[in-house]
Design a protein around this motif. Structure first.
Motif, mmCIF file in Angstrom:
data_model
loop_
_atom_site.group_PDB
_atom_site.id
_atom_site.type_symbol
_atom_site.label_atom_id
_atom_site.label_comp_id
_atom_site.label_asym_id
_atom_site.label_seq_id
_atom_site.Cartn_x
_atom_site.Cartn_y
_atom_site.Cartn_z
ATOM 1 N N SER A 1 124.917 3.476 24.584
ATOM 2 C CA SER A 1 124.014 2.354 24.377
ATOM 3 C C SER A 1 122.748 2.813 23.683
ATOM 4 O O SER A 1 122.289 3.924 23.884
ATOM 5 C CB SER A 1 123.654 1.713 25.719
ATOM 6 N N LYS A 2 122.225 1.951 22.840
ATOM 7 C CA LYS A 2 120.926 2.207 22.210
ATOM 8 C C LYS A 2 120.213 0.873 22.159
ATOM 9 O O LYS A 2 120.741 -0.090 21.600
ATOM 10 C CB LYS A 2 121.126 2.790 20.815
ATOM 11 N N THR A 3 119.017 0.833 22.723
ATOM 12 C CA THR A 3 118.314 -0.436 22.862
ATOM 13 C C THR A 3 117.465 -0.691 21.627
ATOM 14 O O THR A 3 116.250 -0.510 21.636
ATOM 15 C CB THR A 3 117.444 -0.425 24.122
ATOM 16 N N VAL A 4 118.131 -1.131 20.593
ATOM 17 C CA VAL A 4 117.475 -1.255 19.305
ATOM 18 C C VAL A 4 117.617 -2.685 18.790
ATOM 19 O O VAL A 4 118.625 -3.352 19.037
ATOM 20 C CB VAL A 4 118.121 -0.242 18.322
ATOM 21 N N ILE A 5 116.580 -3.178 18.141
ATOM 22 C CA ILE A 5 116.722 -4.382 17.312
ATOM 23 C C ILE A 5 116.925 -3.874 15.903
ATOM 24 O O ILE A 5 116.033 -3.258 15.326
ATOM 25 C CB ILE A 5 115.473 -5.272 17.369
ATOM 26 N N PRO A 6 118.123 -4.102 15.343
ATOM 27 C CA PRO A 6 118.393 -3.525 14.018
ATOM 28 C C PRO A 6 117.486 -4.136 12.950
ATOM 29 O O PRO A 6 117.107 -5.308 13.051
ATOM 30 C CB PRO A 6 119.852 -3.898 13.750
ATOM 31 N N ALA A 7 117.172 -3.348 11.930
ATOM 32 C CA ALA A 7 116.359 -3.853 10.822
ATOM 33 C C ALA A 7 117.180 -4.735 9.883
ATOM 34 O O ALA A 7 116.633 -5.558 9.169
ATOM 35 C CB ALA A 7 115.749 -2.695 10.040
ATOM 36 N N TRP A 8 118.504 -4.554 9.906
ATOM 37 C CA TRP A 8 119.355 -5.329 8.992
ATOM 38 C C TRP A 8 120.762 -5.439 9.551
ATOM 39 O O TRP A 8 121.140 -4.705 10.459
ATOM 40 C CB TRP A 8 119.377 -4.712 7.590
ATOM 41 N N ALA A 9 121.505 -6.340 8.946
ATOM 42 C CA ALA A 9 122.903 -6.544 9.334
ATOM 43 C C ALA A 9 123.669 -6.922 8.079
ATOM 44 O O ALA A 9 123.105 -7.514 7.158
ATOM 45 C CB ALA A 9 123.011 -7.647 10.379
ATOM 46 N N MET A 10 124.941 -6.560 8.054
ATOM 47 C CA MET A 10 125.747 -6.745 6.839
ATOM 48 C C MET A 10 127.099 -7.340 7.185
ATOM 49 O O MET A 10 127.690 -6.980 8.204
ATOM 50 C CB MET A 10 125.931 -5.385 6.187
ATOM 51 N N ALA A 11 127.575 -8.250 6.356
ATOM 52 C CA ALA A 11 128.952 -8.741 6.484
ATOM 53 C C ALA A 11 129.615 -8.720 5.116
ATOM 54 O O ALA A 11 128.987 -9.055 4.112
ATOM 55 C CB ALA A 11 128.979 -10.155 7.057
ATOM 56 N N LYS A 12 130.874 -8.294 5.091
ATOM 57 C CA LYS A 12 131.707 -8.475 3.908
ATOM 58 C C LYS A 12 132.425 -9.808 4.115
ATOM 59 O O LYS A 12 133.090 -9.998 5.151
ATOM 60 C CB LYS A 12 132.727 -7.346 3.787
ATOM 61 N N ILE A 13 132.264 -10.711 3.194
ATOM 62 C CA ILE A 13 132.809 -12.064 3.330
ATOM 63 C C ILE A 13 133.557 -12.419 2.051
ATOM 64 O O ILE A 13 133.018 -12.256 0.957
ATOM 65 C CB ILE A 13 131.673 -13.082 3.585
ATOM 66 N N SER A 14 134.792 -12.879 2.195
ATOM 67 C CA SER A 14 135.540 -13.253 0.995
ATOM 68 C C SER A 14 136.234 -14.580 1.193
ATOM 69 O O SER A 14 136.583 -14.964 2.303
ATOM 70 C CB SER A 14 136.553 -12.171 0.632
ATOM 71 N N MET A 15 136.404 -15.276 0.095
ATOM 72 C CA MET A 15 137.100 -16.552 0.087
ATOM 73 C C MET A 15 138.390 -16.397 -0.708
ATOM 74 O O MET A 15 138.380 -15.817 -1.785
ATOM 75 C CB MET A 15 136.256 -17.646 -0.570
ATOM 76 N N ARG A 16 139.481 -16.927 -0.166
ATOM 77 C CA ARG A 16 140.724 -17.059 -0.918
ATOM 78 C C ARG A 16 140.731 -18.449 -1.533
ATOM 79 O O ARG A 16 140.540 -19.443 -0.815
ATOM 80 C CB ARG A 16 141.922 -16.877 0.021
ATOM 81 N N LEU A 17 140.921 -18.510 -2.818
ATOM 82 C CA LEU A 17 140.767 -19.775 -3.552
ATOM 83 C C LEU A 17 142.122 -20.319 -4.008
ATOM 84 O O LEU A 17 143.078 -19.559 -4.176
ATOM 85 C CB LEU A 17 139.875 -19.540 -4.768
ATOM 86 N N VAL A 18 142.165 -21.620 -4.172
ATOM 87 C CA VAL A 18 143.397 -22.246 -4.664
ATOM 88 C C VAL A 18 143.080 -22.969 -5.967
ATOM 89 O O VAL A 18 141.902 -23.172 -6.298
ATOM 90 C CB VAL A 18 143.971 -23.231 -3.610
ATOM 91 N N PRO A 19 144.122 -23.369 -6.724
ATOM 92 C CA PRO A 19 143.847 -24.202 -7.892
ATOM 93 C C PRO A 19 143.140 -25.478 -7.431
ATOM 94 O O PRO A 19 143.524 -26.037 -6.400
ATOM 95 C CB PRO A 19 145.239 -24.528 -8.448
ATOM 96 N N ASP A 20 142.064 -25.965 -8.045
ATOM 97 C CA ASP A 20 141.441 -25.519 -9.265
ATOM 98 C C ASP A 20 140.031 -25.000 -8.968
ATOM 99 O O ASP A 20 139.094 -25.311 -9.699
ATOM 100 C CB ASP A 20 141.378 -26.693 -10.239
ATOM 101 N N GLN A 21 139.876 -24.239 -7.883
ATOM 102 C CA GLN A 21 138.548 -23.697 -7.556
ATOM 103 C C GLN A 21 138.171 -22.620 -8.570
ATOM 104 O O GLN A 21 139.022 -21.849 -9.013
ATOM 105 C CB GLN A 21 138.553 -23.093 -6.157
ATOM 106 N N ASP A 22 136.882 -22.549 -8.856
ATOM 107 C CA ASP A 22 136.361 -21.591 -9.822
ATOM 108 C C ASP A 22 135.510 -20.559 -9.056
ATOM 109 O O ASP A 22 134.554 -20.928 -8.377
ATOM 110 C CB ASP A 22 135.498 -22.353 -10.838
ATOM 111 N N PRO A 23 135.837 -19.264 -9.136
ATOM 112 C CA PRO A 23 135.095 -18.242 -8.374
ATOM 113 C C PRO A 23 133.592 -18.283 -8.652
ATOM 114 O O PRO A 23 132.790 -18.035 -7.754
ATOM 115 C CB PRO A 23 135.686 -16.918 -8.870
#
Lengths: 460, 460
Positions: free
Chosen positions: B317-339
């Motif tokens: 355990s470490k009692t820390v409030i982190p300075a930052w947080a990160m997420a990798k987030i991706s969308m799977r798209l279907v026709p006719d969505q444009d990235p």
């Protein structure tokens, strides 16, 4: 007595360079208690402290083994009726140093830059241990100490002191004292000597969320299952309501509300929102509605995410649905919350909110109740006087947000009150990169501890 | 022609052990494209493939440099009017192997256990590349190949093919062909030969949330600031509504709805919920309301968290409030969505939802639109026939959830349609620990590719 006092102060002043060198040597040993890789450093640190106690004349110096890291003990007793005994508490372990790349100096080099000594543990709390030992050395050098002195320095505070409770019970006689001097709480600012009379408790958990049996390709399976990282985020998001209140069932039921007079006292401290904005560098402050930042930290319970981990976190991209996700989550507790009850509230929340699309598990880590000490204890008065002499102003009495479980343990197990003080500053970056100790304040701390022993010993 | 065909099949059957050994050698080179530490392995893999093409008689074999990893090219052309040209696409790079401790064999040892070859890339897609080369080798050995053949094998598919677009434009003449054979999409099951006619697109981001300037002690500051890990969790939690729909503004506006007939066709595939429960091992399936799992994967867009990281994630355990947080987030798209539009929807969501108590940043990673191919293309019919001959049943035509941006690039840049096939199975653990290739299916794949060349060459 006044003669001895001046001799002790003079000795401390003459030895200030040696005191700093000695502290640097101690900071250089990487005694990270949570790391299994640092067991050797832990032992080395404990032995270093025991040696130092022997050198300044302490008897019965020993490393007491526990199920975890050893406790360093030593005493300087003159067996004469009526003499008071001060038990000085400390912890020689330190927090991990990650993220290492954010340190400007090597955390275990103990580098002096200007008025500050940089290094992990410099402020929390090797500096405080050494201030106490240095003060005691000066007092012993001057002549017969005005009080009996014991040191008890543990090695597991940063991991929640899992083995200190049993040790206190077993060694009640060895540890007997009139008061505990605990220099593990800090000051409001370099010109605000501070005595702390209330501390928050802690309940620390690891929450694991499990989804698919193994990581899945997010293309081939994205849309079929509940992503555990998303499920964890949803659970965490639900732990606070729109007013910043913690939503665990019954969480506030036993919280002792502040009295209006106490809120007025707190409002007078130099702890306004600008202070906390400057200290944290956050874009804006944030927290439970209806309370100032100082109140939220000092007198209100909180729930924090201390860590998050799931899936692919390296550079680049990986199109994976993680099999699991983990959060370290801890609550800071206030009187009269019970860590055991809070654990059940956490479980209850998860039972209510966790969807059937995932499995979850809670691992209990460290914890302890909040504590309240008597600001009018004779030893507190002796310390207050000492600080007033050194700083030329009366110290501030305050509630603090951190947790020092030993304070309530000492009250409950041994019936001994604590005087909570210390010479760390809010900007010392404790538990963070670039931890440091403000040396002018530290030297003032040594002086005030010397005076404390004489003040307390002289009291009827 | 029938003679050549049988000779080619016989050659392939006689060389089945050598084919397997050759594939093992290829899997043993750790060509992880997202890792800067694996550049040498990437080059080695490309050279290995070029050597193999030269050995089976290909001309103009070369490694074409790009801004990233090189493209392997080679061609076997008989310059006579009326001959068709098949461009075989492949990628020789593989996904990372973390979490390594979950692998039962070394991911780069290429271990055969029973009917399966275990190793990273065995199924995705070194096995598919080698099935194609092995088939071509057999066809060349038998005599004059019925079609001209080109190979284009890239090294950056697993990181989104950032440099393939410019390469296609530059080398349009070199790559000219009547059809692309793309064996990077898999089969529904070992007894369901499969042709894929629709793929999802991808938009991949890293979202970073910043709070305090540095990590804070959760006791001394808990209650003062918005914890970035909590803020990130809140943002992620808001990205889906109670019906499992993605809440990015306008996300569904350009989504092409399935026609009733298509839904009926999909319902007949052996892809019911029990199938996906067994494949994923998730406690329950989950996703957008109103659609089956097969529809959600094949024909509906999704949003996935691929990774989470913040604060302290080690043991203890470490009692820390982190300075930052990160997420990798991706969308799977279907026709006719444009990235590109989806990127703006993501930013719009964050602008609407991110509180002023934190700062945020989005890093754009890989992306590409969804694609649709013509299931009645002559080459698709040739492949369908070939599969029916080998498996004794007509292949399934299906929509797939994964993304193969090269398919739409080929259509848009070079005007060439693709035949999407492959011999990987849903249980192959692609992108996950214990990736494997089902060898009996792989050998059938080689046979069906041999037949495909003859079928396609024989068509008027």
């Amino acid at each position: 007595m006044s003669d001895l006092r001046n001799q002790a102060l003079e000795y401390a002043h003459q030895n200030s360079a040696a005191y700093l060198q000695s502290l640097q040597s101690l900071v250089q040993i990487p005694s990270i208690s949570t790391s299994v890789d640092h067991k050797k450093a832990i032992k080395e640190t404990a032995e270093w402290l025991a040696d130092r106690l022997r050198k300044i004349g302490f008897k019965n110096v020993a490393l007491y083994p526990t199920a975890g890291h050893p406790v360093v003990f030593g005493e300087y007793i003159i067996d004469r009726p009526g003499r008071k005994t001060v038990l000085i508490y400390g912890h020689y372990d330190v927090q991990p140093v990650e993220p290492l790349e954010q340190w400007k100096t090597n955390p275990f080099e103990a580098t002096v830059v200007g008025d500050n000594l940089f290094g992990r543990g410099a402020s929390d709390m090797k500096g405080q241990i050494m201030a106490s030992m240095d003060a005691v050395e000066a007092v012993i050098h001057a002549g017969e100490p005005p009080v009996n002195i014991k040191f008890m320095i543990e090695g597991e505070e940063e991991i929640g002191s899992p083995n200190l409770g049993p040790f206190l019970k077993e060694k009640a006689k060895l540890l007997a004292a009139d008061v505990v001097l605990n220099p593990d709480s800090g000051m409001l600012a370099a010109d605000f000597p501070t005595l702390t009379y209330a501390l928050r408790g802690l309940a620390y958990f690891e929450l694991r969320v499990y989804g698919p049996e193994h990581d899945l390709h997010s293309g081939l399976f994205g849309g079929a299952v509940h992503n555990p990282a998303q499920a964890l985020a949803e659970l965490i998001a639900g732990m606070h309501d729109a007013d910043g209140r913690v939503t665990l069932p019954g969480y506030y039921d036993s919280v002792r509300e502040m009295k209006p007079a106490e809120r007025e006292d707190m409002a007078r401290l130099p702890l306004n929102d600008d202070f906390y904005k400057a200290q944290t560098g956050a874009p804006e402050l944030c927290g439970e509605k209806g309370y100032t930042a100082a109140e939220r930290i000092g007198a209100r319970p909180t729930l924090e995410v201390n860590g998050l981990l799931s899936g692919f976190t390296g550079q680049g991209s990986k199109t994976v649905i993680p099999a699991w996700a983990m959060a370290k989550i801890s609550m800071r507790l206030v009187p009269d919350q019970d860590p055991e009850e809070v654990y059940h509230q956490f479980i209850e929340y998860l039972k209510l909110k966790a969807p059937p699309t995932i499995r979850w598990e809670v691992i209990r880590m460290s914890g302890g109740p909040a504590s309240f000490t008597d600001p009018n204890h004779p030893a507190a008065r002796a310390m207050s006087q000492a600080m007033e002499t050194v700083w030329g102003k009366r110290p501030v009495f305050r509630r603090e947000g951190g947790s020092i479980p030993i304070v309530s343990d000492m009250q409950e197990t041994l019936g001994i009150e604590s005087v909570l003080t210390g010479f760390g500053l809010p900007e010392d970056n404790v538990h963070a990169p670039n931890e440091k100790l403000h040396l002018p304040t530290w030297y003032r701390g040594i002086d005030s501890l010397i005076l404390f022993f004489y003040n307390y010993g002289a009291q009827e």
